[in-house]
Design an enzyme around this catalytic site. Structure first.
Site, PDB file in Angstrom:
ATOM      1  N   TYR A   1     -15.502  -0.203 -27.424  1.00  0.00           N
ATOM      2  CA  TYR A   1     -15.283   0.587 -26.040  1.00  0.00           C
ATOM      3  C   TYR A   1     -14.147   0.146 -25.465  1.00  0.00           C
ATOM      4  O   TYR A   1     -13.774  -1.387 -25.532  1.00  0.00           O
ATOM      5  CB  TYR A   1     -16.379   0.151 -25.441  1.00  0.00           C
ATOM      6  CG  TYR A   1     -16.393   0.699 -23.944  1.00  0.00           C
ATOM      7  CD1 TYR A   1     -16.960   2.201 -23.459  1.00  0.00           C
ATOM      8  CD2 TYR A   1     -15.758  -0.015 -23.078  1.00  0.00           C
ATOM      9  CE1 TYR A   1     -16.727   2.460 -22.383  1.00  0.00           C
ATOM     10  CE2 TYR A   1     -15.659   0.420 -21.606  1.00  0.00           C
ATOM     11  CZ  TYR A   1     -16.206   1.577 -21.426  1.00  0.00           C
ATOM     12  OH  TYR A   1     -16.053   2.101 -20.179  1.00  0.00           O
TER      13      TYR A   1
ATOM     14  N   GLU B   1     -11.732   6.105 -20.062  1.00  0.00           N
ATOM     15  CA  GLU B   1     -12.585   5.368 -21.066  1.00  0.00           C
ATOM     16  C   GLU B   1     -12.315   6.089 -22.381  1.00  0.00           C
ATOM     17  O   GLU B   1     -12.040   7.233 -22.566  1.00  0.00           O
ATOM     18  CB  GLU B   1     -13.947   5.862 -20.865  1.00  0.00           C
ATOM     19  CG  GLU B   1     -14.975   4.641 -20.524  1.00  0.00           C
ATOM     20  CD  GLU B   1     -16.428   5.241 -19.979  1.00  0.00           C
ATOM     21  OE1 GLU B   1     -16.985   4.309 -19.398  1.00  0.00           O
ATOM     22  OE2 GLU B   1     -16.837   6.274 -20.854  1.00  0.00           O
TER      23      GLU B   1
END
Ligand code: GDP
Ligand code: MN
Length: 398
Positions: A101, A189
């Protein structure tokens, strides 16, 4: 303003963040064509402005043109958190070794930017943040501070990107940070950033939210076909209906219909409901001095929402008058009828007249009031909130 995954990936490409070569399909026929030309195992991804598509069945593999057709037929019928699926992004399937991530957002409490990274990608990052805060790396920066490659390198290392890919990983993190700043983003993201079995790093997903007030500074978005849109993406049918009626309204994912006076009380009511263990199904504002017609429409929105199990009503009569409120409620009961339990409270300007209107209507048609629990100033708002939560739970156990 949220971007679709494919739009976000276009921006990634501009910032040298590697993405899979994808194509869009707007019908099963197109999906069929894309797969027959792509000629390798693919993944079909529903393009909707909400996350969690994987869990909702919006990301599906397909191994050939025929399969792509049948799989996409099902995808186009899906509704993901209320959003219809009109477009698919089709990409060659990644052979996933590990998922990371990487994100950049604003730390509002400290007026800083924050780079967030984790070796636990793919899953819900909020969940990881709660359960294993130690597995999340955060680097906070001032807006004017430079973010150096060596720092990104350190982050890449800490989340477990293998040695030979640290340089590539650091470049992705730095580029993501540049994108964030250059496009006045609120959130960017990559989840997951995939390490493939063949040893490449690829952004498998994108989530980008831009600051609405700064979109005018980026005409290149329009050149890319990215138009300004509603903050959270497509509006639900109910939100569109409310907008037509001029009622500020937002669908939420709980089951208590919120029928407040003004927006301020709407927010407070939201807190109360959460405090007593319930979840609001919506946010709504009546606006100052709503007419009875408007009050009635507010109730229609809630009564017709299948997610609503009980309605929480509160009128603090100030500029808005309790008699108009009562007229609106009675109008709704007579013209539309109530199918859910309501608990409501009314105090303030013209409350005596409001009570009289209710009493008269009840004397004429007592059955209309079967599902209404009515309170005035004698009952604290906390009790009303608690009761609304009970009513919603009671319905559920039926
Ligand atoms: P989200 O659920 O809306 O965040 O959608 P994602 O694009 O993140 O997809 C969800 C999950 O699908 C990812 O975390 C991957 O684990 C999984 N997935 C499996 N194969 C693939 C693939 O080839 N490409 C992509 N993008 N995801 C894949
Ligand atoms: Mn994702």
């Amino acid at each position: 303003m949220r971007l679709y995954e494919f739009e976000g990936k276009e921006l990634f490409k501009r910032f040298n963040i590697p993405i899979p070569p994808g194509r869009l399909a707007r019908s099963p026929r197109e999906a069929y064509t894309v797969l027959s030309e792509m000629n390798q195992p693919a993944v079909l991804k529903a393009q909707v402005l909400t996350g969690g598509r994987g869990k909702a069945g919006g990301v599906k593999p397909a191994d050939g043109a025929n399969e792509a057709k049948t799989v996409s037929e099902r995808l186009f019928e899906l509704k993901i958190k209320g959003f219809p699926v009109n477009t698919l992004l089709i990409e060659p399937r990644l052979d996933i070794e590990k998922e990371f991530y990487v994100g950049v957002t604003i730390d509002r409490a400290n007026y800083k930017l924050v780079v967030i990274a984790s070796g636990e990608g793919g899953v819900d990052i909020e969940e990881t943040a709660q359960k294993h805060p130690d597995r999340i790396i955060k680097k906070t920066l001032d807006i004017s501070e430079e973010f150096y490659t060596f720092e990104a390198f350190g982050i890449a290392k800490q989340i477990g990107i293998p040695g030979e890919l640290l340089r590539a990983g650091a470049a992705i993190i730095v580029n993501l940070y540049d994108l964030f700043k250059r496009f006045d983003a609120k959130l960017v993201e990559i989840n997951p950033l995939v390490l493939t079995k063949s040893g490449d790093l690829v952004a498998a997903d994108s989530r980008i939210s831009l600051d609405d007030d700064a979109v005018f500074r980026h005409p290149e978005l329009k050149e890319m076909g990215i138009e300004s849109r509603h903050e959270e993406g497509e509006m639900t049918e109910r939100e569109k209906q409310a907008q037509q009626w001029g009622i500020p309204y937002l669908d939420l994912d709980g089951d208590i219909g919120m029928f407040p006076g003004g927006a301020g009380f709407g927010i407070m009511g939201n807190d109360f409901i959460h405090y007593y263990g319930g979840k609001p199904a919506n946010f709504m504002d009546s606006g100052g001095g709503p007419s009875p017609e408007r009050i009635a429409k507010m109730l229609v929105l809630l009564d017709e929402n299948p997610a609503v199990k009980a309605i929480f009503g509160a009128r603090f009569g100030g500029i808005s008058r309790c008699d108009d409120f009562a007229r609106g409620v009675v109008m709704f009961l007579k013209d539309h009828g109530l199918s859910k339990p309501i608990v409501m409270r009314m105090t303030g300007n013209m409350w005596q007249e409001g009570v009289r209107i209710f009493q008269q209507a009840k004397a004429e048609n007592p059955e209309l009031f079967d599902r209404i629990e009515f309170h005035g100033i004698e009952t604290p708002i906390e009790e009303i909130s608690k009761r609304a939560v009970e009513l919603a739970k009671g319905e559920r156990s039926d």
